[in-house]
Structure formats: C-alpha cells, structure tokens
Design an enzyme around this catalytic site. Structure first.
Site, mmCIF file in Angstrom:
data_model
loop_
_atom_site.group_PDB
_atom_site.id
_atom_site.type_symbol
_atom_site.label_atom_id
_atom_site.label_comp_id
_atom_site.label_asym_id
_atom_site.label_seq_id
_atom_site.Cartn_x
_atom_site.Cartn_y
_atom_site.Cartn_z
ATOM 1 N NE ARG A 34 -4.064 1.926 2.306
ATOM 2 C CZ ARG A 34 -4.184 3.004 3.084
ATOM 3 N NH1 ARG A 34 -3.237 3.266 3.983
ATOM 4 N NH2 ARG A 34 -5.220 3.805 2.970
ATOM 5 C CB ILE A 60 -5.432 5.822 -0.884
ATOM 6 C CG1 ILE A 60 -5.328 4.291 -0.875
ATOM 7 C CG2 ILE A 60 -4.727 6.411 0.327
ATOM 8 C CD1 ILE A 60 -3.888 3.775 -0.947
ATOM 9 C CB SER A 61 -10.596 3.478 0.486
ATOM 10 O OG SER A 61 -11.416 4.089 -0.476
ATOM 11 C CD GLN A 62 -11.706 3.076 7.208
ATOM 12 O OE1 GLN A 62 -12.774 3.671 7.242
ATOM 13 N NE2 GLN A 62 -11.144 2.585 8.285
#
Length: 214
Positions: A34, A60-62
């Site tokens: 990530r 960017i999503s959790q």
C-alpha cells in the site's frame, strides 16, 4: 521501516480483528504494498487505518473499507470486475490478485497514469484502465460479475445494474455528499435486484452524468 511487518500488523489489528474472514483477501492485503500507492511523504502512514490524500482532491480508502467492500463482492477466481474510481490504484491491485480481470474507470487522467505505473511495477497486468465518466460503467466490457464503486453516489445509476450478470453484485456508497450508506445490490434475475445495507461510510463524491455535478 519494515513495510512487510507493518502490513501484517495492519491486517491483524484493523482487518481480521474487525470481522474480515476471507482467507484469500487477508493474504492479499498482507502482500500488496500500500505504501507505493501514496505520496512518498505519507508512506510512513500507509499502514494506518485511515484514508490518505492522493492529490486532485481524492483519497486512498482506509484499509478496512477496502477489505469490507472487497469481501462483500464474494469474488471467484474467474470473475471479471468493474471498478469505478481507480484513484491511487490500490483497490484495483487488491482485486487483481483475486480475480481474472479488473476493468477500472477513472475520470482524472493524471491519477489514471500514476496508478498504471504503480500497477505495472507490481505486476498487476490484468488491470485495464480507461479514462472516462465512470458513472456510465464500461459498456464495451460488460457484463461484469462484480462492480465496486469507490465514490459516493446520490442514487444507484441504472447503467451499473444493466452491466451486472445475473448473480452479480454491485457494491456502492449511496447518500448525500457528506455521508453515505454502503450497499450491496445483487442481480437475482434479469429484472430483479436485492439490496442490502452494509454500513455507514463517507467517500468523495461520484462525479459524472449519473452522479454529482462537478
């Protein structure tokens, strides 16, 4: 910083402990780097459980939300999945290791190009990216076994429903621009859809013809 240790800790603390059980998904999230999908200045924060800015007013999503949405798709190895909102490319990278093909639509060309470079770097050659209005789906590649939308919609676009196979699933946040509910819609027959609410969420707005205006 040892990113592999950080990834395993992230998955244990924020994914598994919060109820994600899919063993393949857990393994993939322990492996996908990530930190490569965020700006260098934020890489030390890449394995915390919150969204991070990626430029162009996008995020960017959790990790937990990525896991919830991916598990809700109930994927199989041979599936073809449409992703609306490539963003950083991280969600596409996770999907790419679980299914045969990922078709990802991004309206912002600079984000699409950056995501393509990173996906190529980690070997995700089964991700196909198009710069276009994602609210209309990707008709040329339809139908899809799954559709995942990584931006909040005011309502569910009909094009997404039309582009699902019978038995396919759509995962989409629906609500106003400040707060949404994550929903799963399953096409159970040609003209029949079942809708479930998964959890409250907050995403950037889905912009386009069948979403919010710019």
């Amino acid at each position: 910083m040892d990113y592999s240790i950080a990834r395993r800790r992230m998955v244990a603390q924020h994914i598994v402990s919060r109820g994600i059980h899919d063993a393949d998904l857990i393994h993939v999230m322990e492996e996908v780097p990530r930190h490569l999908f965020v700006e260098e200045a934020l890489q030390s924060q890449a394995y915390t459980d919150y969204a991070l800015p990626i430029g162009e007013k996008q995020t960017i999503s959790q990790p937990y939300m990525v896991a919830v949405m991916t598990e809700a798709l109930q994927l199989k190895r041979g599936d073809r999945v449409l992703e609306v909102g490539t963003g950083s490319g991280y969600q596409a990278a996770v999907l790419s290791r679980l299914v045969a093909h990922v078709y990802s639509v991004e309206r912002i060309a600079t984000l699409a190009r950056r995501a393509r470079r990173i996906l190529d770097k980690i070997g995700s050659s089964n991700v196909h990216i198009q710069v276009a209005d994602g609210t209309t789906g990707w008709r040329d590649q339809a139908p899809f076994d799954g559709i995942i939308v990584t931006a909040g919609a005011p309502q569910i676009p009909q094009d997404y429903l039309d582009q699902l196979v019978v038995g396919g699933r759509l995962i989409i946040p629906v609500g106003d621009s400040g707060q949404q509910v994550l929903k799963r819609v399953t096409r159970v027959a040609e003209q029949q859809f079942d809708e479930e609410e998964i959890l409250p969420c907050r995403f950037v707005p889905l912009i386009g013809e069948h979403g919010w205006s710019q």
